[in-house]
Design a protein around this motif. Structure first.
Motif, mmCIF file in Angstrom:
data_model
loop_
_atom_site.group_PDB
_atom_site.id
_atom_site.type_symbol
_atom_site.label_atom_id
_atom_site.label_comp_id
_atom_site.label_asym_id
_atom_site.label_seq_id
_atom_site.Cartn_x
_atom_site.Cartn_y
_atom_site.Cartn_z
ATOM 1 N N PHE A 132 12.168 2.827 -0.362
ATOM 2 C CA PHE A 132 11.694 2.497 0.980
ATOM 3 C C PHE A 132 10.533 1.500 0.931
ATOM 4 O O PHE A 132 10.472 0.563 1.723
ATOM 5 C CB PHE A 132 11.266 3.774 1.690
ATOM 6 C CG PHE A 132 10.830 3.593 3.115
ATOM 7 C CD1 PHE A 132 11.661 3.007 4.043
ATOM 8 C CD2 PHE A 132 9.583 4.033 3.537
ATOM 9 C CE1 PHE A 132 11.268 2.837 5.372
ATOM 10 C CE2 PHE A 132 9.175 3.884 4.857
ATOM 11 C CZ PHE A 132 10.017 3.286 5.771
ATOM 12 N N ARG A 133 9.611 1.712 -0.003
ATOM 13 C CA ARG A 133 8.435 0.842 -0.095
ATOM 14 C C ARG A 133 7.986 0.777 -1.558
ATOM 15 O O ARG A 133 7.723 1.796 -2.181
ATOM 16 C CB ARG A 133 7.324 1.372 0.811
ATOM 17 C CG ARG A 133 6.100 0.490 0.877
ATOM 18 C CD ARG A 133 5.133 0.987 1.932
ATOM 19 N NE ARG A 133 5.589 0.683 3.299
ATOM 20 C CZ ARG A 133 5.926 1.591 4.188
ATOM 21 N NH1 ARG A 133 5.885 2.870 3.864
ATOM 22 N NH2 ARG A 133 6.327 1.241 5.396
ATOM 23 N N MET A 134 7.913 -0.441 -2.101
ATOM 24 C CA MET A 134 7.477 -0.626 -3.476
ATOM 25 C C MET A 134 6.841 -2.007 -3.609
ATOM 26 O O MET A 134 7.466 -2.999 -3.234
ATOM 27 C CB MET A 134 8.657 -0.470 -4.439
ATOM 28 C CG MET A 134 8.291 -0.519 -5.899
ATOM 29 S SD MET A 134 9.735 -0.209 -6.953
ATOM 30 C CE MET A 134 8.930 -0.176 -8.576
ATOM 31 N N PRO A 135 5.598 -2.061 -4.075
ATOM 32 C CA PRO A 135 4.748 -0.957 -4.521
ATOM 33 C C PRO A 135 4.203 -0.166 -3.340
ATOM 34 O O PRO A 135 4.110 -0.694 -2.218
ATOM 35 C CB PRO A 135 3.626 -1.666 -5.278
ATOM 36 C CG PRO A 135 3.518 -3.002 -4.607
ATOM 37 C CD PRO A 135 4.930 -3.375 -4.249
ATOM 38 N N SER A 136 3.835 1.061 -3.622
ATOM 39 C CA SER A 136 3.296 1.941 -2.581
ATOM 40 C C SER A 136 1.819 2.225 -2.808
ATOM 41 O O SER A 136 1.248 3.059 -2.113
ATOM 42 C CB SER A 136 4.055 3.266 -2.578
ATOM 43 O OG SER A 136 3.812 3.987 -3.779
ATOM 44 N N ASN A 137 1.217 1.542 -3.790
ATOM 45 C CA ASN A 137 -0.165 1.825 -4.182
ATOM 46 C C ASN A 137 -0.325 3.279 -4.623
ATOM 47 O O ASN A 137 -1.320 3.921 -4.319
ATOM 48 C CB ASN A 137 -1.145 1.485 -3.060
ATOM 49 C CG ASN A 137 -1.179 -0.004 -2.771
ATOM 50 O OD1 ASN A 137 -1.110 -0.824 -3.680
ATOM 51 N ND2 ASN A 137 -1.267 -0.365 -1.498
ATOM 52 N N ASN A 138 0.705 3.761 -5.342
ATOM 53 C CA ASN A 138 0.712 5.151 -5.833
ATOM 54 C C ASN A 138 0.434 6.126 -4.691
ATOM 55 O O ASN A 138 -0.420 7.015 -4.808
ATOM 56 C CB ASN A 138 -0.297 5.351 -6.963
ATOM 57 C CG ASN A 138 0.021 4.530 -8.197
ATOM 58 O OD1 ASN A 138 -0.736 3.638 -8.572
ATOM 59 N ND2 ASN A 138 1.146 4.827 -8.832
ATOM 60 N N SER A 139 1.155 5.953 -3.580
ATOM 61 C CA SER A 139 0.944 6.841 -2.432
ATOM 62 C C SER A 139 1.272 8.282 -2.795
ATOM 63 O O SER A 139 2.138 8.555 -3.620
ATOM 64 C CB SER A 139 1.792 6.394 -1.244
ATOM 65 O OG SER A 139 3.172 6.628 -1.478
ATOM 66 N N ASN A 140 0.574 9.188 -2.152
ATOM 67 C CA ASN A 140 0.797 10.625 -2.347
ATOM 68 C C ASN A 140 1.305 11.203 -1.029
ATOM 69 O O ASN A 140 2.464 11.087 -0.702
ATOM 70 C CB ASN A 140 -0.485 11.294 -2.815
ATOM 71 C CG ASN A 140 -0.293 12.732 -3.259
ATOM 72 O OD1 ASN A 140 0.584 13.436 -2.770
ATOM 73 N ND2 ASN A 140 -1.115 13.191 -4.187
ATOM 74 N N GLY A 141 0.440 11.822 -0.246
ATOM 75 C CA GLY A 141 0.850 12.460 0.991
ATOM 76 C C GLY A 141 1.222 11.458 2.074
ATOM 77 O O GLY A 141 0.601 10.398 2.211
ATOM 78 N N ASN A 142 2.273 11.801 2.832
ATOM 79 C CA ASN A 142 2.705 11.004 3.981
ATOM 80 C C ASN A 142 2.851 11.905 5.196
ATOM 81 O O ASN A 142 3.058 13.115 5.071
ATOM 82 C CB ASN A 142 4.050 10.332 3.697
ATOM 83 C CG ASN A 142 4.018 9.430 2.493
ATOM 84 O OD1 ASN A 142 3.423 8.359 2.527
ATOM 85 N ND2 ASN A 142 4.655 9.855 1.405
ATOM 86 N N LEU A 151 1.752 7.571 8.235
ATOM 87 C CA LEU A 151 0.439 7.655 7.598
ATOM 88 C C LEU A 151 0.650 7.896 6.115
ATOM 89 O O LEU A 151 1.502 8.695 5.732
ATOM 90 C CB LEU A 151 -0.383 8.797 8.196
ATOM 91 C CG LEU A 151 -0.417 8.904 9.722
ATOM 92 C CD1 LEU A 151 -1.086 10.203 10.144
ATOM 93 C CD2 LEU A 151 -1.129 7.699 10.325
ATOM 94 N N SER A 152 -0.118 7.216 5.273
ATOM 95 C CA SER A 152 0.027 7.385 3.828
ATOM 96 C C SER A 152 -1.336 7.424 3.153
ATOM 97 O O SER A 152 -2.254 6.676 3.525
ATOM 98 C CB SER A 152 0.850 6.251 3.215
ATOM 99 O OG SER A 152 2.199 6.322 3.602
ATOM 100 N N CYS A 153 -1.441 8.298 2.160
ATOM 101 C CA CYS A 153 -2.639 8.390 1.325
ATOM 102 C C CYS A 153 -2.357 7.666 0.016
ATOM 103 O O CYS A 153 -1.407 8.008 -0.695
ATOM 104 C CB CYS A 153 -2.988 9.851 1.043
ATOM 105 S SG CYS A 153 -3.468 10.798 2.493
ATOM 106 N N GLU A 154 -3.159 6.671 -0.303
ATOM 107 C CA GLU A 154 -2.930 5.837 -1.478
ATOM 108 C C GLU A 154 -3.932 6.151 -2.577
ATOM 109 O O GLU A 154 -5.145 6.011 -2.392
ATOM 110 C CB GLU A 154 -3.009 4.356 -1.098
ATOM 111 C CG GLU A 154 -1.983 3.943 -0.056
ATOM 112 C CD GLU A 154 -2.079 2.478 0.328
ATOM 113 O OE1 GLU A 154 -1.167 1.981 1.005
ATOM 114 O OE2 GLU A 154 -3.089 1.839 -0.044
ATOM 115 N N HIS A 155 -3.419 6.538 -3.732
ATOM 116 C CA HIS A 155 -4.290 6.804 -4.872
ATOM 117 C C HIS A 155 -4.909 5.517 -5.423
ATOM 118 O O HIS A 155 -6.107 5.453 -5.695
ATOM 119 C CB HIS A 155 -3.493 7.480 -5.988
ATOM 120 C CG HIS A 155 -3.308 8.946 -5.792
ATOM 121 N ND1 HIS A 155 -2.635 9.741 -6.686
ATOM 122 C CD2 HIS A 155 -3.711 9.777 -4.809
ATOM 123 C CE1 HIS A 155 -2.631 10.988 -6.269
ATOM 124 N NE2 HIS A 155 -3.269 11.034 -5.116
#
Length: 406
Positions: A132-142, A151-155
Motif C-alpha cells: 500500500f505504501r513504501m517506504p512507510s518510514n517504518n510505520s507502526n500503529g495505524n 493516521l500513522s505512527c512512524e518510527h
C-alpha cells in the motif's frame, strides 16, 4: 509401438510405453517424497495439540460449530464468540506485522510491516494483498479518524502523520517542548478532533527504525552507524524524552497526558465506547531505557470533560494460568469489553488475543500460532476481528462490533 491386452470383462485397456514410464516415475516420486517427509525436521507445536492445525485456506476443516481456538474462559464470552466462524490466516509474508486499521469507505485493511518499511493492504472483496505504501518510514500503529483519514505512527522519522483525503501528508506531532519524540507507536482519534498517541523507544533499534547517534541511549557505545541505508537526514538525532503519552489538540498543541512514571513504555491505547476511559498497555523495557521499564500490563484512567486523566489504576497484570500474556494493541467493543493482543513468547497456546470485561475480568481467549502484535475490528459490519501476528494476518468473525473508527 503400443502393446495391448484384454481387461477382465472384455474391456480393452491400452497401455503405452510413455504411460508405463510416467506411472513408474510417479511411483518413484511418491517413494522419494515419502523419504523426504520422513526426514523433514520437526514442525513447531500447534496451538491445537490434537489434531494439528493448518490455519491456511488450504487447511482441513477445524470448526465444528465452534472454533477450538476461540476459548470461553467465562460463560459471559459465549455471547461474543460467533458460532460456525473459523480463524483464518488471510496472508503471510511480513517480517513483523503491526498496526491493523480498517478503512470503512474503501473496505480494505491496512497494516504495517515495520522491518520491511512498508504498509500492506488487504481488499475485502477478493482478498487480494498488495503493498500500500513504501517506504512507510517504518510505520507502526495505524488508525482512521472520524473523517476517514489515515493516521500513522512512524518510527524512522519519530513522528505522527495524517494522510489527507487529497493525498497530502500533515505532520501532527514530531516533538514536545522542543525535543524530538522517541518513536510514536500507536494513535487513536477522539470525537473532539484530538489525537492521542504513545511514545515508547522501540524504533530506536536497527530492525524497526534507526538507533540514536553515537552516545545516545540506544547507541551508547557508538558502534552502530544509524545512517547506513537511510535517506539523508536520518540517523542524526538522539533520544531526548521519557516514554510518555501525548494528546494533539485540534489547534495543533501537543500536551503531555501520561508520564513515564505512571505507565512506563506505553504501547497500545484505546478509549472506552463512551470516551470516559483510556486504556494504555505497558510493555517491556525498550532500547535506551534507564529505568525498570514496563511490566507487560494494562492500565486504565478516567477521562475528564477537560481531557485531564485521573484515577490511574492497574486494569490487569495479564497473567493467565501463570503465563505472562504481554499486551500490545488494544481495542474496545461496543459493550466496553477490552480486546488485547497477547505476546506470550514461547508459551505455545497463549499467544493471540485476550478479552476482558470493563471490570478487568478475563472472559475469553483467541489462540494463534504466532505472537500477536495488534488487532482491530473491521469488515462492512465491523464485526470481524483482524489480528496482525508476527509474519501473518489472521481474522475471525465475532458477535459484537468494534467501538470507534479504524
Amino acid at each position: 509401438m503400443t502393446s495391448q491386452r484384454h481387461a477382465p470383462g472384455g474391456d480393452r485397456a491400452v497401455l503405452s510405453r510413455r504411460s508405463l514410464i510416467t506411472a513408474m516415475g510417479a511411483g518413484a516420486l511418491a517413494a522419494s517424497s515419502g523419504r523426504a517427509l520422513a526426514q523433514a525436521p520437526a514442525q513447531p507445536p500447534s496451538t491445537v495439540t490434537n489434531p494439528p492445525r493448518d490455519f491456511s485456506p488450504r487447511g482441513a476443516p477445524t470448526t465444528y460449530f465452534t472454533d477450538p481456538d476461540v476459548i470461553t474462559v467465562d460463560p459471559l464470552f459465549n455471547q461474543y464468540a460467533q458460532p460456525n466462524s473459523a480463524i483464518t490466516r488471510l496472508w503471510t509474508g511480513t517480517l513483523w506485522a503491526e498496526g491493523p486499521a480498517w478503512n470503512a469507505q474503501g473496505r480494505y485493511l491496512v497494516w504495517s510491516d515495520i522491518p520491511n518499511n512498508r504498509q500492506m493492504r488487504w481488499l475485502e472483496d477478493d482478498g487480494r494483498v498488495s503493498v500500500f505504501r513504501m517506504p512507510s518510514n517504518n510505520s507502526n500503529g495505524n488508525s482512521f479518524d472520524f473523517q476517514g483519514r489515515q493516521l500513522s505512527c512512524e518510527h524512522l522519522t519519530r513522528r505522527v502523520v495524517r494522510y489527507e483525503l487529497d493525498g497530502s501528508i500533515t505532520v501532527l506531532a514530531d516533538s514536545f517542548e522542543g525535543k524530538r519524540l522517541n518513536s510514536p507507536n500507536d494513535v487513536v482519534a477522539h470525537p473532539d478532533g484530538s489525537y492521542w498517541f504513545t511514545d515508547p523507544p522501540y524504533g530506536g533499534q536497527l530492525y524497526e527504525g534507526a538507533p540514536d547517534v553515537q552516545g545516545g541511549p540506544s547507541n551508547a557505545g557508538g558502534r552502530l552507524n544509524p545512517k547506513l541505508g537511510q535517506p539523508v537526514g536520518i540517523g542524526t538525532v538522539r533520544r531526548e524524552l521519557p516514554t510518555n503519552c501525548y494528546r494533539v489538540d485540534p489547534s495543533g498543541r501537543v500536551d503531555l497526558v501520561v508520564t513515564e512514571d505512571q505507565v512506563p513504555d506505553p504501547n497500545g491505547l484505546c478509549f472506552s465506547p463512551d470516551y470516559k476511559r483510556l486504556y494504555v498497555a505497558s510493555t517491556g523495557k525498550g532500547p535506551g531505557d534507564t529505568g525498570p521499564g514496563g511490566k507487560g500490563d494494562i492500565h486504565v484512567f478516567d477521562v475528564g470533560t477537560d481531557n485531564r486523566l485521573s484515577n490511574r489504576r492497574l486494569f490487569s497484570d495479564c497473567m493467565i494460568d501463570g503465563v505472562k500474556c504481554g499486551p500490545d494493541g488494544l481495542r474496545c467493543d461496543v459493550d466496553g469489553n477490552l480486546w488485547a493482543s497477547s505476546n506470550a513468547g514461547r508459551a505455545v497456546g497463549y499467544n493471540g488475543v485476550t478479552v476482558w470485561t470493563p471490570e478487568g475480568k478475563l472472559i475469553g481467549r483467541i489462540r494463534l500460532p504466532e505472537v500477536c502484535g495488534n488487532i482491530c475490528f473491521g469488515g462492512p459490519k465491523r464485526n470481524r476481528l483482524f489480528m496482525a501476528a508476527s509474519q501473518s494476518l489472521y481474522a475471525v468473525y465475532v458477535n459484537t462490533q468494534g467501538a470507534g473508527p479504524g
